[in-house]
Design an enzyme around this catalytic site. Sequence first.
Site, mmCIF file in Angstrom:
data_model
loop_
_atom_site.group_PDB
_atom_site.id
_atom_site.type_symbol
_atom_site.label_atom_id
_atom_site.label_comp_id
_atom_site.label_asym_id
_atom_site.label_seq_id
_atom_site.Cartn_x
_atom_site.Cartn_y
_atom_site.Cartn_z
ATOM 1 N N SER A 265 52.518 35.339 27.088
ATOM 2 C CA SER A 265 52.054 35.750 25.765
ATOM 3 C C SER A 265 52.743 37.020 25.289
ATOM 4 C CB SER A 265 50.532 35.922 25.760
ATOM 5 O OG SER A 265 50.110 36.856 26.742
ATOM 6 N N HIS B 57 48.636 30.086 32.093
ATOM 7 C CA HIS B 57 48.496 31.471 31.625
ATOM 8 C C HIS B 57 47.015 31.716 31.303
ATOM 9 C CE1 HIS B 57 49.434 35.335 30.189
ATOM 10 N NE2 HIS B 57 49.914 35.066 28.992
ATOM 11 N N HIS C 130 49.399 35.453 41.906
ATOM 12 C CA HIS C 130 49.941 36.080 40.698
ATOM 13 C C HIS C 130 51.455 36.117 40.795
ATOM 14 C CE1 HIS C 130 50.785 39.179 37.627
ATOM 15 N NE2 HIS C 130 49.646 38.783 37.089
ATOM 16 N N ARG D 14 42.213 44.518 38.256
ATOM 17 C CA ARG D 14 41.312 44.026 37.212
ATOM 18 C C ARG D 14 40.179 43.201 37.817
ATOM 19 N NH1 ARG D 14 45.590 40.967 33.588
ATOM 20 N NH2 ARG D 14 46.057 40.209 35.689
ATOM 21 N N ASP E 198 41.358 36.469 36.615
ATOM 22 C CA ASP E 198 40.602 35.285 36.193
ATOM 23 C C ASP E 198 39.530 34.878 37.199
ATOM 24 O OD1 ASP E 198 42.163 34.942 33.853
ATOM 25 O OD2 ASP E 198 43.742 34.014 35.051
#
Length: 473
Positions: free
Chosen positions: A277, A307, A353, A362, A408
């Site tokens: 993105s 993604h 990742h 995160r 995620d």
Amino acid sequence: MVFLKGVSALSRLTSRVKQHSSLSNSVRWLQTQTSSDIDLHSQLKELIPEQQERLKKLRAEHGKVQLGTITVDMVIGGMRGMTGLLWETSLLDPDEGIRFRGLSIPECQKLLPAAKPDGEPLPEGLLWLLLTGKVPSKVQVDALSQELRDRAVVPDYVFKAIDALPVSAHPMTQFATGVMALQVQSEFQKAYEKGISKTKYWEPTYEDALSLIARVPLVASYVYRRMYKDGKFIPMDDSLDYGGNFSHMLGFSSPQMHELMRLYVTIHSDHEGGNVSAHTGHLVGSALSDPYLSFAAALNGLAGPLHGLANQEVLLWIKSVVDECGENISKDQLKNYVWKTLNSGKVVPGFGHGVLRKTDPRYMCQREFALKHLPDDPLFKLVSQLYEVVPPILTELGKVKNPWPNVDAHSGVLLNYFGLTEARYYTVLFGVSRSIGICSQLIWDRALGLPLERPKSVTMDWLENYCKKAKAA
């Protein structure tokens, strides 16, 4: 559309540290913001000439310095490991994770202003940091919050463009459609058509970028309420900040959910420039497409299963575990289910990742949020079990470079706990967040005069011939 007109009318009525000791020396201009000037545009205008000269000097003195070699693996492997893009707002370290202008996520949580004492950082503060490299004061963040609220006016035709789609259309399709409709008001397009000096490109880009950031929560919440709440829309609350307002317009009044949204938007805002993105936004913007066009393109990349769509896949997979094994699943049962998933040719979503080689910071800050607010939630306990079970299995499998959980792996469980259970919508939340990072970099792209992106491509014939010649030499 009577209510929508009411929403638009209501929106129109509202219109109008010292340097941290642990930071890398490369972050030369990061400082705590102490100026009384609360105008972000003026702050940026002062900084741009210095950074333009810095880039000019860098190119003049070191333009021919090699940054590495390019291998055939890189060319056919998605350009992984290839350094080829300037992205000022953040840098991703394989071991430490993301740093926003040199600050890690824990440092951002400590230094950026919050809505309440010991609260999560306000996304507006991160926006200021990404654009200026400075940690803002609470007064400056509050002023930026008000500016974003003033800019948050969405014309009725944007909603009508979304309404032209079936309600069953994917939320990201509806969201991207709304963003494209917003482009009608692009200040950059108007300025370019009238004629504007290249040195001034950044100014209408700034106007578009801040307006886009301000408006996407309204468009995103419209999509959510249209799809899942019978079209009962909630207008913006002029007393709330960016993350709190987004949560409010979605229909969540819990202070804890507001805090979660502040954290969510902040940590999802930027992840350097190589992801799909971010790179798409930069690539399209390099053609002098305005921020609306660039960000809409970025959203279409974000919607891909590899993604941004991964965050919905994680929650769905976790719920499939519960459906088959129950909430009180043993470690051995969980191991068996993980192996069952892998042996069926699928991946365990939320792990691994493209750059990181350790647990995603995160993920860790979301885990800390869960330990604070929902320590006994069954799905959170399952996520914690997965953290123990999955990495050793992926390591044993030997096919992944990073067996650790990414961002995620945790976000869906938090959202689900506070009532946002529609996993299909989760990527829209990601998209709203990513507007802050992509738009910040687009402003700097234009300020620094970065050129049209145009890498060289080759064919398999070319690669084979080149390799033959290299071997013979």
